[in-house]
Design an enzyme around this catalytic site. Structure first.
Site, PDB file in Angstrom:
ATOM      1  N   GLY A 127       0.829  -1.207   0.000  1.00 37.42           N
ATOM      2  CA  GLY A 127       0.000   0.000   0.000  1.00 37.42           C
ATOM      3  C   GLY A 127       0.858   1.250   0.000  1.00 37.42           C
ATOM      4  CB  SER A 161      -0.686  -6.451  -7.148  1.00 37.05           C
ATOM      5  OG  SER A 161      -0.603  -5.565  -8.231  1.00 37.05           O
ATOM      6  CD  GLU A 243       9.019  -2.648  -6.622  1.00 33.33           C
ATOM      7  OE1 GLU A 243       9.114  -1.729  -5.799  1.00 33.33           O
ATOM      8  OE2 GLU A 243       8.035  -2.830  -7.345  1.00 33.33           O
TER       9      GLU A 243
END
Lengths: 408, 372
Positions: A127, A161, A243
């Site tokens: 989030g 997602s 990431e």
């Protein structure tokens, strides 16, 4: 300087590859546009098997349920999952929330949150992005107001997602509305089942469904705070390096490219393989150079966890972001070079536009320099399709096929 | 997977940068250019004294054996625009002597080469030939105890400075390549300089019945192709290193300029049009750098690296072109004047893009190795 896998890493890579090949039937593989619940739950089951072999968190420290190996081994696992088109599950927990907890979390948080991630039993969603905070993520508006032993959360998050599968959401919220924007943000882990959390599905063109997630007076215990209050921006940026360095998406696209190269070898036009078309050959080779640079940049970005002289971390990360966008989009252009009415359309080897990942701020990746509308050249003059020669007219070391390798 | 240079290599980089910043500022490059002198004999001697010429040779020849040392120097040399015959003489010809020379040839030629006392150059390309490695048309026909060489070699770098040429010729075996050592003052050798950009000294070299003895053949008649390819692979990757160093320098220059040049009341670096050019260049420099390091470390360790080298050069060429465009695009009008330094960088970019295989050659090679 030694830019290749060790012998042990190469063996690990082959072992993982063989395992995934054996464990993943073709109908369980995810190609762009073919997400399904069945594939997702297959991925969850497979993650538990990988955990059973000690591979799921092979690069985590042993004390947190990991294999005690390095970022490279973890990257090899990611790469193989992507290359074998296994539906990726648990990514946020494994690559962002987990490392953040390891680095900034309390001992209680570590023992509570990390083992389930390492066992492949839990799903997290992220989030960060909000309707009014995309590339300018630090302007996020979601409030987390301290009230006794808990925080009260109000606001909404975009592009969540795996919201439907997630047990937890790893989020950023504003804890000090009066501080400069980067300095009033904190990092939380909140249960998705908490009262006041609701979602509005946001289907993507590739078949996946994300959501806008709303927080309406959601109460999270004070223990949901990860790290220091108002330092969340800095905590999150640290772990976003993971990431950016992930090889899973790279490998998924690389697989599409490799398949497309095979397609060009096997497809004929005017009686000649498409791969003898000088335009096709040139473009595929140039793409390969792009993949080569990207793969190395992703690995360097992860290995380079400690600053050292000459380090180019920022550039490496921008390289990975830009290339991730480019390599996912570009093959479309090559797909479009096929002759009209070709009996073997290569569409399945090519990601559709828009299936690119979101950048770290949740915005669609910005660079889209697709080569649409390339003119096919099928009627090349005789002689141009002569067998290619290596640099300087010959090959000293024959390296057929995909010999460009990181192996020992 | 180790992306780091050793501490010794970092020290080598610092000392090389200090030396070149003090002794080879662009004013020196300009001065040589104005005088029409290909390189500074004084700088060449000092560079040789510091051991730069033999740095990647095996330890018994006084080097470290690690091509990464050479890469560190190549980046600094590219950055400083140092004019010197290092690439052709020390790297290409030095490697050829090492790979193909017999003990007496090595003993006679390597030490003066490494000390900078003699300059060698490779006479390889021929007019009109795209890939001279296939079949040189320059011939070496049997003549008594030795050979007579006849033919024309083009784009021979530093030919006017060379004491000895390594000439790639065709002898009895029409498929093979023979490497012949030819002293530049031999009767029948005619050097015609070709005027080039960036004061780059190259020449057309004509061999007219040049007699060489049997002992001047390097590595055996007809057996020159494999060492030649390998030496050129080393030279190509060193060239990539120079390109990466120069691209990095251009990037630093335009980023500095973007921060200080004020237009419309703000530094031009505040405009996205400028930011994106800088960012794209950084990305390209990083890609070329990593591909170059990978190829170099594989080459050092004796692993198959033809494809890695081709990928590195293709990436370096693309990056180099981008750095020229970004450099002139961001400096804009002033960079097209002779007094501005940017032209010094862009002219050398162009030379390097053409040298050791233009992009098309390497891209074609990559496609071939992909099985296309």
């Amino acid at each position: 300087m030694r830019i290749r896998f060790t012998k042990e890493q190469q063996e690990f890579r082959q072992e993982v590859s063989a395992f995934l090949e054996a464990e993943t039937p073709p109908e369980r593989r995810t190609i762009y546009g073919e997400f399904s619940e069945e594939k997702y739950w297959f991925g969850r089951a497979l993650a538990r098997k990988l955990a059973g072999k000690g591979w799921l968190t092979v690069g985590w420290p042993k004390e947190y349920g990991g294999g005690g190996k390095t970022f490279i081994e973890q990257s090899i696992l990611d790469e193989q999952i992507g290359y074998h088109r296994v539906q990726r599950v648990g990514l946020t927990g494994l690559n962002f929330a987990g490392p953040a907890i390891m680095k900034f979390g309390s001992e209680e948080q570590k023992s509570r949150f990390l083992p389930p991630i390492a066992r492949g039993e839990v799903e997290y969603c992220q989030g960060f992005t909000e309707p009014n905070a995309g590339s300018d993520l630090a302007s996020l508006e979601m409030q987390a107001r301290r009230d006794g032993d808990s925080y009260v959360l109000n606001g909404s998050k975009m592009f969540t997602s795996y919201y439907a599968h997630a047990d937890y959401i790893y989020l950023l919220a504003r804890t000090d509305p009066h501080a400069p924007k980067h300095r009033g943000i904190s990092l939380f882990i909140v249960e998705m089942s908490a009262p006041g959390v609701s979602t509005r599905p946001l289907p993507y063109i590739n078949g996946e469904v994300a959501a806008q997630t709303f927080f309406d007076d959601v109460r999270a215990p004070a223990s949901a705070l990860v790290g220091e209050e108002n330092r969340g921006w800095y905590h999150a940026m640290t772990t976003l390096d993971y990431e950016r360095a992930g090889l899973e998406r790279y490998a998924r696209v690389r697989r599409a490219f490799d398949d497309f190269v095979d397609f060009c070898r096997g497809s004929h036009y005017d009686g000649k393989p498409l791969s003898h078309d000088p335009v096709v050959r040139r473009k595929l080779a140039i793409l390969k150079v792009g993949y080569g640079g990207l793969g190395l940049a992703l690995l360097e970005g992860g290995v380079d966890a400690e600053p050292r002289p000459g380090s180019q971390r920022g550039g490496v990360h921008s390289l990975s972001l830009r290339h991730t966008a480019e390599v996912e989009i570009r093959p479309r252009g090559h797909g479009d070079t096929r002759p009209t009415g070709d009996p073997h359309p290569p569409v399945r080897a090519c990601p559709p536009p828009g299936s690119h990942r979101r950048s770290q701020q949740g915005e669609p990746a910005p660079a889209r320099r697709g080569h649409h509308g390339d003119t096919p050249q099928h009627h090349r003059p005789a002689g141009l399709g002569t067998p290619p020669v290596a640099a300087y007219g010959l090959r000293l070391h024959p390296s057929p096929g995909d010999a460009e390798t990181l192996g020992p | 997977m180790d992306f780091a240079f050793t501490q010794a290599q970092e020290m080598l980089r610092r000392s090389a940068r200090d030396f070149l910043e003090s002794n080879c500022p662009t004013a020196v490059v300009r001065e040589l250019e104005a005088k029409g002198v290909p390189y500074s004999a004084d700088l060449w001697r000092r560079v040789a004294d510091m051991g730069w010429l033999g740095v990647a040779l095996p330890e018994e020849h006084g080097g470290s054996g690690d091509i990464m040392d050479q890469m560190v120097l190549a980046e600094e040399i590219g950055r400083a625009l140092l004019p010197s015959p290092l690439l052709t003489s020390a790297v290409t010809c030095g490697r050829l002597l090492l790979l193909a020379g017999d003990p007496s040839q090595r003993a006679a030629l390597l030490p003066p080469l490494i000390r900078g006392q003699s300059v060698m150059s490779l006479a390889l390309e021929e007019p009109g030939a795209r890939s001279p490695l296939k079949h040189p048309s320059t011939t070496a026909l049997r003549h008594g105890e030795g050979y007579l060489i006849n033919g024309v070699k083009a784009f021979v770098p530093y030919a006017s400075s060379a004491d000895v040429f390594i000439c790639a010729v065709r002898s009895e075996d029409p498929q093979g390549i023979t490497l012949a050592l030819v002293e530049s003052n031999s009767p029948g050798v005619a050097v015609t300089p070709v005027k080039s950009i960036a004061n780059f000294p190259q020449a057309l070299v004509k061999f007219d019945n040049v007699a060489v003895g049997e002992e001047k053949v390097l590595g055996g008649a007809g057996k020159g192709r494999a060492p030649l390819v390998e030496a050129l692979e080393w030279a190509t990757i060193v060239q990539c290193g120079e390109m990466v160093g120069r691209g990095q320098k251009i990037l630093e220059m335009v980023v500095d300029y973007s921060k200080s040049r004020v237009q419309f009341g703000r530094p031009i670096g505040a405009f996205q049009a400028i930011q994106h050019q800088c960012a794209d260049l950084q990305v390209a420099v990083d890609a070329a750098r990593l591909l170059t390091y990978r190829a170099a470390s594989n080459l050092r360790d004796g692993l198959p690296s033809s494809q890695e080298i081709a990928m590195a050069k293709a990436a370096a060429n693309e990056m180099s072109r981008l750095s020229t465009v970004a450099g002139h695009g961001i400096y804009a009008g002033v960079s097209y004047t002779l007094e501005h330094d940017m032209r010094l960088y862009s002219a050398r970019n162009m030379l390097a893009e053409a040298g050791m295989g233009a992009a098309a050659r390497h891209v074609d090679a990559i496609a071939g190795m992909m099985g296309l």
